[in-house]
Write an enzyme that holds these catalytic residues in place. Structure first.
Site, PDB file in Angstrom:
ATOM      1  N   GLN A 250       0.790  -1.223   0.000  1.00 36.47           N
ATOM      2  CA  GLN A 250       0.000   0.000   0.000  1.00 36.47           C
ATOM      3  C   GLN A 250       0.826   1.278   0.000  1.00 36.47           C
ATOM      4  O   GLN A 250       0.316   2.348  -0.295  1.00 36.47           O
ATOM      5  CB  GLN A 250      -0.959   0.021   1.189  1.00 36.47           C
ATOM      6  CG  GLN A 250      -0.307   0.110   2.547  1.00 36.47           C
ATOM      7  CD  GLN A 250      -0.015  -1.251   3.164  1.00 36.47           C
ATOM      8  OE1 GLN A 250      -0.087  -2.262   2.475  1.00 36.47           O
ATOM      9  NE2 GLN A 250       0.299  -1.265   4.436  1.00 36.47           N
ATOM     10  N   CYS A 251       2.098   1.182   0.324  1.00 38.18           N
ATOM     11  CA  CYS A 251       2.976   2.365   0.371  1.00 38.18           C
ATOM     12  C   CYS A 251       3.940   2.276  -0.803  1.00 38.18           C
ATOM     13  O   CYS A 251       5.041   1.732  -0.685  1.00 38.18           O
ATOM     14  CB  CYS A 251       3.712   2.404   1.708  1.00 38.18           C
ATOM     15  SG  CYS A 251       4.680   3.910   1.986  1.00 38.18           S
ATOM     16  N   LYS A 252       3.534   2.795  -1.952  1.00 39.73           N
ATOM     17  CA  LYS A 252       4.249   2.564  -3.202  1.00 39.73           C
ATOM     18  C   LYS A 252       5.511   3.409  -3.341  1.00 39.73           C
ATOM     19  O   LYS A 252       6.493   2.982  -3.935  1.00 39.73           O
ATOM     20  CB  LYS A 252       3.333   2.855  -4.392  1.00 39.73           C
ATOM     21  CG  LYS A 252       2.014   2.083  -4.383  1.00 39.73           C
ATOM     22  CD  LYS A 252       2.226   0.599  -4.566  1.00 39.73           C
ATOM     23  CE  LYS A 252       0.887  -0.131  -4.683  1.00 39.73           C
ATOM     24  NZ  LYS A 252       1.061  -1.591  -4.809  1.00 39.73           N
TER      25      LYS A 252
END
Length: 342
Positions: A250-252
């Protein structure tokens, strides 16, 4: 410097003066002076603005405000009252004042609708909301805004193309009792404010809010709420440890990417020249905005410091007004094009 823009500047409803003075007793040496200044919009504030070179100010409701109200209906009604009052008080003064929407954050869809009303009907410049919404039957629960259920709200922010100022509030309920009651002198600027906003801000980063809403613009005050000095360490742990453990889903992007593309910081209540220089190194002058934090801080302290801090002309103009003019799409206001003295 003339024509500065400031945007963490509080007001309170005059009818709440008794409560305002009671709150002020927790942090203000002169509670009566604070209450007098925070309940004024046009007179005292404008004199300070003229004296210290602030051409334009964006107003927001004082903390803890609506985020301290745990009944959803009461919170929403109070938010609408505040927004209507602010719009009425600044009507005809659009060349000096703008407003941030006050929102109840109990329900994402309701908050989105009130933000849309404030921007499209009242001409507000965005929203300022405290870091968590108090909720639950006894007010002991906290609502964060970083889960997928809040996507409808963040979609509205990006659709309207307005920024969201994430502001601190005092700890309450069980959090206060367990962590802060016996450490009361650490409540507020010494520690609790930065802790609260830092948790919410980094929660948005790591829970994928900016991945789902890549154009979302968030502002945090007080020269970054302790985050910029820790960027190397945060980045190291996110990239080298947390992402291999699963956070990459989710934290690209990197934390530095998010600060370059989605996050702004202001000088509100933190008038430190060495820290400003560090923030310029870590996040760049392109993402820093001048602010005061009035009336919790004074115009004289903020403006005298900024006017005399050693910066090159380009960076001083960026931080003092040009970044804000672009972010908020400001037209002409008092001294908006004033020349910077050498």
């Amino acid at each position: 410097m003339l024509g500065k823009v400031s945007l963490e500047e509080a007001f309170a409803l005059p009818r709440m003066r008794e409560q305002t003075e009671r709150w002020a007793s927790l942090f203000a040496v002169d509670g009566h002076k604070h209450a007098r200044e925070v309940t004024d919009i046009a007179e005292i504030r404008t004199r300070y603005m003229d004296e210290y070179g602030v051409g334009y100010q964006i107003l927001s409701y004082t903390a803890p405000g609506v985020q301290d109200i745990y009944d959803p209906e009461e919170a929403h009604a109070f938010a609408r009252e505040i927004n209507d009052y602010a719009a009425e008080q600044t009507k005809g003064k659009e060349d000096r004042f703008g407003c941030f929407a006050t929102l109840s954050m109990h329900d994402p869809t309701e908050a989105a609708a009130e933000l849309e009303r404030c921007v499209l009907e009242l001409g507000f410049k965005g929203a300022l909301v405290n870091d968590t919404q108090r909720s639950g039957r006894d007010g002991d629960d906290m609502i964060f805004y970083d889960g997928p259920e809040w996507d409808v709200f963040w979609e509205t922010c990006t659709k309207l193309d307005v920024p969201f100022y994430l502001h601190p509030r005092n700890p309450t309920g069980t959090m206060f009792e367990k962590l802060w009651k016996d450490r009361k002198w650490l409540i507020g600027p010494p520690l609790s404010f930065a802790q609260g906003v830092g948790l919410s801000m980094l929660g948005m980063v790591t829970n994928g809010v900016f991945g789902r809403h890549p154009n979302l613009q968030i502002i945090i005050g007080h020269l970054g709420e302790h985050i910029p000095p820790d960027l190397w360490r945060i980045d190291h742990w996110f990239e080298d440890i947390k992402k291999p453990l699963g956070m990459a889903a989710q934290c690209k992007k990197t934390i530095r990417d998010y600060f370059a593309q989605n996050i702004w910081i202001t000088t509100s209540g933190n008038f430190s020249s060495p820290l400003l220089q560090l923030c310029m190194t870590e996040v760049s002058a392109d993402r820093i905005l001048f602010s005061i934090d009035y009336p919790f801080e004074q115009f004289e302290d903020a403006c005298t410091w900024f006017d005399n801090v050693e910066l090159n002309k380009i960076d001083k103009l960026k931080i003092g007004r040009e970044n804000a003019k672009k972010l908020f799409k400001l037209g002409k206001y008092k001294d908006s094009e004033a020349q910077l003295k050498r």
